[in-house]
Design an enzyme around this catalytic site. Structure first.
Site, short mmCIF file in Angstrom:
data_model
loop_
_atom_site.label_atom_id
_atom_site.label_comp_id
_atom_site.label_asym_id
_atom_site.label_seq_id
_atom_site.Cartn_x
_atom_site.Cartn_y
_atom_site.Cartn_z
N HIS A 249 0.81 -1.38 -0.13
CA HIS A 249 0.01 0.11 -0.17
C HIS A 249 0.88 1.30 -0.06
O HIS A 249 1.93 1.19 0.44
CB HIS A 249 -0.99 -0.15 1.05
CG HIS A 249 -0.52 0.42 2.32
ND1 HIS A 249 -0.18 1.42 2.91
CD2 HIS A 249 -0.03 -0.55 3.44
CE1 HIS A 249 0.22 1.42 4.38
NE2 HIS A 249 0.44 0.05 4.53
N ASP B 93 5.95 1.87 7.01
CA ASP B 93 4.64 1.45 6.76
C ASP B 93 3.82 2.56 5.63
O ASP B 93 3.32 3.66 6.32
CB ASP B 93 3.85 1.47 8.07
CG ASP B 93 2.45 0.97 7.72
OD1 ASP B 93 2.00 0.29 6.89
OD2 ASP B 93 1.58 1.43 9.02
N GLU C 136 -5.40 2.12 1.97
CA GLU C 136 -5.19 0.53 3.17
C GLU C 136 -5.43 1.11 4.34
O GLU C 136 -6.21 0.41 5.04
CB GLU C 136 -3.87 0.18 2.94
CG GLU C 136 -3.74 -1.22 3.64
CD GLU C 136 -3.37 -1.12 4.81
OE1 GLU C 136 -3.24 -2.33 5.54
OE2 GLU C 136 -2.88 -0.11 5.30
N GLU C 137 -4.91 2.11 4.90
CA GLU C 137 -5.12 2.37 6.38
C GLU C 137 -6.40 2.82 6.89
O GLU C 137 -6.37 2.82 8.11
CB GLU C 137 -3.99 3.53 6.72
CG GLU C 137 -2.46 3.40 6.58
CD GLU C 137 -1.71 2.27 7.32
OE1 GLU C 137 -2.50 1.87 8.31
OE2 GLU C 137 -0.48 2.48 7.15
N ASP D 99 3.82 -5.54 3.03
CA ASP D 99 3.39 -4.45 3.95
C ASP D 99 4.44 -4.32 5.03
O ASP D 99 4.10 -5.12 6.07
CB ASP D 99 2.01 -4.78 4.33
CG ASP D 99 1.31 -3.50 4.89
OD1 ASP D 99 1.98 -2.63 5.62
OD2 ASP D 99 0.15 -3.31 5.23
N HIS E 278 2.72 4.58 12.42
CA HIS E 278 1.30 5.23 12.52
C HIS E 278 1.73 6.56 13.44
O HIS E 278 1.12 7.28 14.26
CB HIS E 278 0.16 4.54 13.16
CG HIS E 278 -0.07 3.40 12.28
ND1 HIS E 278 -0.30 2.47 12.93
CD2 HIS E 278 -0.28 3.36 11.08
CE1 HIS E 278 -0.46 1.42 11.78
NE2 HIS E 278 -0.50 2.08 10.60
#
Length: 447
Positions: free
Chosen positions: A221, A245, A279-280, A307, A396
């Site tokens: 992603h 990520d 995706e998130e 990922d 994140h």
């Protein structure tokens, strides 16, 4: 077929009023997250997140797994996202839809049980060492590092920000440059996702020279997120570098593309490289593509998800094969590929269960296609925390940077080598010979 029952009727009036006020304010701003979203998630995740939903109903998927469909306002979307990111320490965790009928149709059409059990071992052979072997030594840590650096330099790659689209266009342009000399390769922006805001997915297709209707997919992603976006009205200027990520996954794919195309490789089967949007926020981009492929009857014989590939701390492994939400024959093939190509280079693998819908391979599995994922080595897991997957603890957040991974992309090298083995062995190599050495009697068509 999904099984439905009512979970909760109405949230308390005071909470409902707060949520209504927040939602009205968000709608007034034109925020992409302003409208109500309908999510499908595991019952365990839903309960642990402590959500209050106006309409939550219990369902079961084709495996009998307990799921929930819930109508969430922005405040609850933020709570769910934070729970998955901070407590479960992973991506994904839920599928997002614009309406309840779409969410219900997703479960009713769920093909997870079928996809996991597809007996495709006859397709998954290892006999193309002449192509794959020379590729492995060509993997460049410096190239992967450079791509991660560029992608993480975007202010963010959030699906609804202008930077999210700019990042997708940069990936398209980079992949086009790598395929510029190939008349069998095309690059496109896939914009057939109705809830991906302005962010498209990116697809590079190398057409198979002998069996073009059999399709191999490698993906990761392209979007990024931090907890700062998990609020009713996200500030689209918030930084979200997302180096691990999943800039690392896109950078790994880019290196696989570079090496395989520069070698002059012509696959027998069609091979598609994909950078998924959104995706998130509920696996939106990959779900749109997988559902389109299912509806169009495209014969996808194997999907690899990359990922997070670049974090490793104090563990003896290089790569983990995700065991759940994956085709059994394909995950066995992953292990065989690793043992054939990476063990001789000193590679060490292990297994990991990452729970419901943990990345884009889950979209393909739910649509009935054989899919699987390999995940970074990570760190030692906390035995007292059942949610701990041993992932990079800075995902994140604004700390998801190369600097916090030793300013190195060396851990992604193994993933690029593995991806090259997957693409070369499943895509095979066309040499113009008429006596094909593998069977074309297998077909995976989801109707």
């Amino acid at each position: 077929m999904g099984v439905r029952r009512r979970l909760a009727a109405v949230i308390p009036l005071a909470v409902a009023e707060i949520v209504a006020t927040v939602s009205a304010h968000a709608r007034g701003t034109g925020s992409p997250d302003a409208e109500t979203v309908y999510i499908v998630t595991a019952r365990q995740t839903y309960d642990a997140a402590g959500l209050l939903a106006r309409e939550a109903t219990a369902w079961k998927d084709s495996l009998g797994r307990e799921l929930v469909i819930a109508q969430l306002d922005p405040l609850q979307i933020g709570a769910l996202s934070r729970h998955v990111h901070e407590r479960e320490q992973r991506c994904g965790g839920f599928f997002a839809f614009a309406s309840r009928p779409e969410a219900e149709a997703f479960i009713v059409r769920d093909r997870t049980a079928e996809a996991i059990a597809l007996p495709l071992g006859g397709l998954y052979t290892i006999d193309n060492q002449a192509t794959v072997g020379p590729w492995l030594a060509q993997v460049s840590e410096a190239n992967i590092h450079a791509t991660i650096t560029t992608l993480s330099a975007f202010r963010n790659r959030y699906y609804a920000s202008p930077y999210g689209r700019q990042a997708a266009e940069w990936i398209r342009d980079s992949w086009q440059a790598l395929a510029a000399e190939r008349d069998d390769a095309t690059v496109e922006l896939f914009q057939g996702c109705s809830n991906c805001s302005t962010q498209p997915s990116v697809i590079l297709t190398v057409r198979g020279a002998e069996l073009p209707d059999e399709v191999v997919v490698l993906g990761g992603h392209l979007d990024s997120i931090t907890s700062a976006f998990s609020v009713p009205v996200p500030d689209l200027e918030q930084p979200a570098p997302g180096a691990d990520d999943d800039a690392s996954g896109i950078a790994t794919l880019t290196e696989i593309i570079r090496i395989s195309l520069a070698s002059g490789w012509k696959p027998r089967r069609t091979v598609k490289f994909m950078g998924y949007a959104a995706e998130e926020v509920g696996l939106r981009g990959s779900a749109a593509i997988a559902n389109r492929f299912r509806d169009d009857g495209i014969n996808v014989i194997g999907v690899l998800q990359l990922d997070m590939t670049n974090y490793r701390q104090n563990v003896g492994r290089d790569l983990r094969i995700v065991s759940d939400f994956s085709n059994t024959a394909l995950t066995t093939y992953f292990a065989e590929l690793f043992d054939a190509y990476l063990v001789p280079l000193g590679g060490v693998r292990s297994a990991l269960a990452c729970n419901y819908g943990c990345s884009d391979h889950a979209s393909w599995t739910s649509a009935g296609f054989p899919a699987g994922m390999v995940f970074e080595a990570g760190r030692p897991q906390n035995p007292n925390n059942p949610w701990d997957l041993g992932a990079f603890q800075s995902i994140h957040s604004t700390a998801d940077t190369l600097a916090n991974m030793g300013n190195s992309a060396s851990n992604s090298v193994r993933f690029a080598q593995f991806g090259l083995a997957f693409a070369g062995e499943l895509g095979k190599t066309y040499d113009g010979a008429e006596d094909a050495i593998f069977s074309d009697d297998f077909e995976v068509v989801v109707d």
